[in-house]
Design a protein around this motif. Structure first.
Motif, PDB file in Angstrom:
ATOM      1  N   ASN A  95       3.645  63.528  95.632  1.00 19.10           N
ATOM      2  CA  ASN A  95       2.803  62.321  95.494  1.00 19.10           C
ATOM      3  C   ASN A  95       3.149  61.817  94.075  1.00 19.10           C
ATOM      4  O   ASN A  95       4.243  62.187  93.593  1.00 19.10           O
ATOM      5  N   ASP A  96       2.576  60.712  93.702  1.00 15.53           N
ATOM      6  CA  ASP A  96       2.902  59.917  92.420  1.00 15.53           C
ATOM      7  C   ASP A  96       2.795  60.496  91.392  1.00 15.53           C
ATOM      8  O   ASP A  96       3.368  60.562  90.222  1.00 15.53           O
ATOM      9  N   VAL A  97       1.742  61.430  91.506  1.00 16.74           N
ATOM     10  CA  VAL A  97       1.203  62.231  90.345  1.00 16.74           C
ATOM     11  C   VAL A  97       2.297  62.964  89.803  1.00 16.74           C
ATOM     12  O   VAL A  97       2.663  63.468  88.652  1.00 16.74           O
ATOM     13  N   PHE A  98       3.098  63.902  90.795  1.00 13.65           N
ATOM     14  CA  PHE A  98       4.122  64.843  90.806  1.00 13.65           C
ATOM     15  C   PHE A  98       5.405  63.979  90.071  1.00 13.65           C
ATOM     16  O   PHE A  98       5.637  64.590  88.814  1.00 13.65           O
ATOM     17  N   ALA A  99       5.732  62.822  90.434  1.00 13.97           N
ATOM     18  CA  ALA A  99       6.571  61.965  89.861  1.00 13.97           C
ATOM     19  C   ALA A  99       6.355  61.701  88.168  1.00 13.97           C
ATOM     20  O   ALA A  99       7.054  61.646  87.564  1.00 13.97           O
ATOM     21  N   LYS A 100       4.974  61.337  88.164  1.00 11.07           N
ATOM     22  CA  LYS A 100       4.493  61.162  86.759  1.00 11.07           C
ATOM     23  C   LYS A 100       4.698  62.266  85.841  1.00 11.07           C
ATOM     24  O   LYS A 100       5.121  62.223  84.583  1.00 11.07           O
ATOM     25  N   ILE A 101       4.076  63.422  86.331  1.00 11.68           N
ATOM     26  CA  ILE A 101       4.423  64.766  85.489  1.00 11.68           C
ATOM     27  C   ILE A 101       5.663  64.895  85.263  1.00 11.68           C
ATOM     28  O   ILE A 101       5.991  65.403  83.723  1.00 11.68           O
TER      29      ILE A 101
ATOM     30  N   LEU B 172      14.283  74.301  91.643  1.00  8.76           N
ATOM     31  CA  LEU B 172      14.831  75.624  90.757  1.00  8.76           C
ATOM     32  C   LEU B 172      15.871  74.909  89.761  1.00  8.76           C
ATOM     33  O   LEU B 172      15.815  75.478  88.700  1.00  8.76           O
ATOM     34  N   LYS B 173      16.765  73.995  90.153  1.00  8.56           N
ATOM     35  CA  LYS B 173      17.707  73.337  89.161  1.00  8.56           C
ATOM     36  C   LYS B 173      17.194  72.142  88.500  1.00  8.56           C
ATOM     37  O   LYS B 173      17.527  72.034  87.200  1.00  8.56           O
ATOM     38  N   ASP B 174      16.322  71.584  89.024  1.00  5.59           N
ATOM     39  CA  ASP B 174      15.794  70.220  88.399  1.00  5.59           C
ATOM     40  C   ASP B 174      14.310  70.089  87.902  1.00  5.59           C
ATOM     41  O   ASP B 174      14.020  69.141  87.067  1.00  5.59           O
ATOM     42  N   LEU B 175      13.881  71.393  88.051  1.00  7.30           N
ATOM     43  CA  LEU B 175      12.053  71.240  87.542  1.00  7.30           C
ATOM     44  C   LEU B 175      11.637  72.456  86.686  1.00  7.30           C
ATOM     45  O   LEU B 175      10.973  72.349  85.866  1.00  7.30           O
TER      46      LEU B 175
ATOM     47  N   VAL C 200      10.493  71.450  83.321  1.00  7.34           N
ATOM     48  CA  VAL C 200      11.318  70.378  82.669  1.00  7.34           C
ATOM     49  C   VAL C 200      11.182  69.072  83.160  1.00  7.34           C
ATOM     50  O   VAL C 200      11.391  69.021  84.406  1.00  7.34           O
ATOM     51  N   ALA C 201      10.789  68.000  82.226  1.00 11.65           N
ATOM     52  CA  ALA C 201      10.784  66.942  82.934  1.00 11.65           C
ATOM     53  C   ALA C 201      11.888  65.948  82.774  1.00 11.65           C
ATOM     54  O   ALA C 201      13.050  66.556  82.010  1.00 11.65           O
ATOM     55  N   ALA C 202      12.158  65.047  83.337  1.00  8.39           N
ATOM     56  CA  ALA C 202      13.479  64.246  83.240  1.00  8.39           C
ATOM     57  C   ALA C 202      13.896  63.971  81.825  1.00  8.39           C
ATOM     58  O   ALA C 202      15.201  63.983  81.653  1.00  8.39           O
ATOM     59  N   SER C 203      12.939  63.827  81.141  1.00  9.07           N
ATOM     60  CA  SER C 203      13.523  63.427  79.608  1.00  9.07           C
ATOM     61  C   SER C 203      13.988  64.750  78.897  1.00  9.07           C
ATOM     62  O   SER C 203      14.410  64.524  77.762  1.00  9.07           O
ATOM     63  N   GLY C 204      13.820  65.842  79.384  1.00  6.63           N
ATOM     64  CA  GLY C 204      14.194  66.916  78.857  1.00  6.63           C
ATOM     65  C   GLY C 204      13.057  67.877  78.192  1.00  6.63           C
ATOM     66  O   GLY C 204      13.271  68.842  77.735  1.00  6.63           O
ATOM     67  N   ARG C 205      11.953  67.264  78.201  1.00  3.77           N
ATOM     68  CA  ARG C 205      10.632  67.998  77.430  1.00  3.77           C
ATOM     69  C   ARG C 205      10.300  69.218  78.494  1.00  3.77           C
ATOM     70  O   ARG C 205      10.120  69.040  79.655  1.00  3.77           O
TER      71      ARG C 205
ATOM     72  N   ARG D 103       6.868  74.595 102.316  1.00  3.40           N
ATOM     73  CA  ARG D 103       5.870  75.253 101.124  1.00  3.40           C
ATOM     74  C   ARG D 103       5.206  74.035 100.670  1.00  3.40           C
ATOM     75  O   ARG D 103       5.820  72.879 100.379  1.00  3.40           O
ATOM     76  N   VAL D 104       3.982  74.002 100.447  1.00  2.00           N
ATOM     77  CA  VAL D 104       3.215  73.010  99.790  1.00  2.00           C
ATOM     78  C   VAL D 104       2.821  73.367  98.380  1.00  2.00           C
ATOM     79  O   VAL D 104       2.335  74.737  98.368  1.00  2.00           O
ATOM     80  N   VAL D 105       3.243  72.845  97.583  1.00  2.00           N
ATOM     81  CA  VAL D 105       2.845  73.067  95.905  1.00  2.00           C
ATOM     82  C   VAL D 105       1.983  72.097  95.244  1.00  2.00           C
ATOM     83  O   VAL D 105       2.359  71.050  95.366  1.00  2.00           O
ATOM     84  N   SER D 106       1.139  72.723  94.361  1.00  2.00           N
ATOM     85  CA  SER D 106       0.464  71.998  93.386  1.00  2.00           C
ATOM     86  C   SER D 106       0.777  72.270  92.102  1.00  2.00           C
ATOM     87  O   SER D 106       1.045  73.333  91.860  1.00  2.00           O
ATOM     88  N   ILE D 107       0.943  71.146  91.174  1.00  2.00           N
ATOM     89  CA  ILE D 107       1.588  71.643  89.978  1.00  2.00           C
ATOM     90  C   ILE D 107       0.463  70.836  89.081  1.00  2.00           C
ATOM     91  O   ILE D 107       0.308  69.377  89.083  1.00  2.00           O
ATOM     92  N   ARG D 108       0.405  71.357  87.763  1.00  2.00           N
ATOM     93  CA  ARG D 108      -0.567  70.711  86.824  1.00  2.00           C
ATOM     94  C   ARG D 108       0.175  70.976  85.496  1.00  2.00           C
ATOM     95  O   ARG D 108       0.236  72.241  85.166  1.00  2.00           O
ATOM     96  N   ASP D 109       0.070  69.888  84.713  1.00  2.00           N
ATOM     97  CA  ASP D 109       0.608  70.069  83.428  1.00  2.00           C
ATOM     98  C   ASP D 109      -0.710  70.465  82.575  1.00  2.00           C
ATOM     99  O   ASP D 109      -1.677  69.968  82.565  1.00  2.00           O
TER     100      ASP D 109
END
Length: 159
Positions: free
Chosen positions: A70-76, A90-93, A119-124, A143-149
């Motif tokens: 979803n778009d929230v994941f993209a934003k996070i 595992l490599k990008d997140l 890890v966000a795309a900015s490296g944060r 697998r369905v995953v929910s993620i929350r910052d």
């Protein structure tokens, strides 16, 4: 002189019935297909609605490769939505130190809430809660995953 009479061609009595049955079968198939299309559209609309109103990032993955999000994941994770499909979580997140734990959880059968450093795309790097459970996407298991910052929640606890 008598000529042999030519055989007469008569249609079998049930030809009309066969044609009617074939027509009914075709109509039934078209009706079933339309019903399936409507049900699929309604299901997609429901998913979009849930995805839009959710405050959590949600993504589907197959062995760690994102197949929908979803778009929230993209934003996070600070990525354009169109770049997420095919991403290896595992490599990008996940921070490399958490990758082993997350790899084990990718196949877990429970839906425990666990904390990682994402890890966000900015490296944060940011603390995140994730919950994963078995699901299905386009007729195949995933697998369905929910993620929350949880950065703000962590800061409140420290203050």
């Amino acid at each position: 002189m008598r000529y042999p009479s030519s055989p007469t061609m008569t249609a079998p009595e049930n030809d009309n019935a066969s044609n009617d049955n074939a027509s009914n079968d075709s109509v039934s198939l078209v009706t079933e297909r339309r019903s399936a299309d409507v049900a699929l559209k309604e299901s997609r609309d429901r998913y979009r609605l849930f995805a839009l109103v959710s405050s959590e990032g949600i993504f589907f993955h197959d062995n760690g490769i994102v197949i929908e999000a979803n778009d929230v994941f993209a934003k996070i994770i600070e990525r354009p939505p169109e770049t997420i499909i095919g991403m290896n979580i595992l490599k990008d997140l996940i921070r490399p130190e958490d990758a082993g734990m997350v790899a084990r959880l990718l196949t877990a059968t429970d839906d425990q809430l666990y904390e990682i450093t994402a890890v966000a795309a900015s490296g944060r790097h940011f603390p995140a809660e994730m919950r994963s459970r078995p699901g299905e996407w386009a007729g195949r298991p995933c697998r369905v995953v929910s993620i929350r910052d949880i950065t703000h929640r962590k800061k409140r606890k420290i203050s």
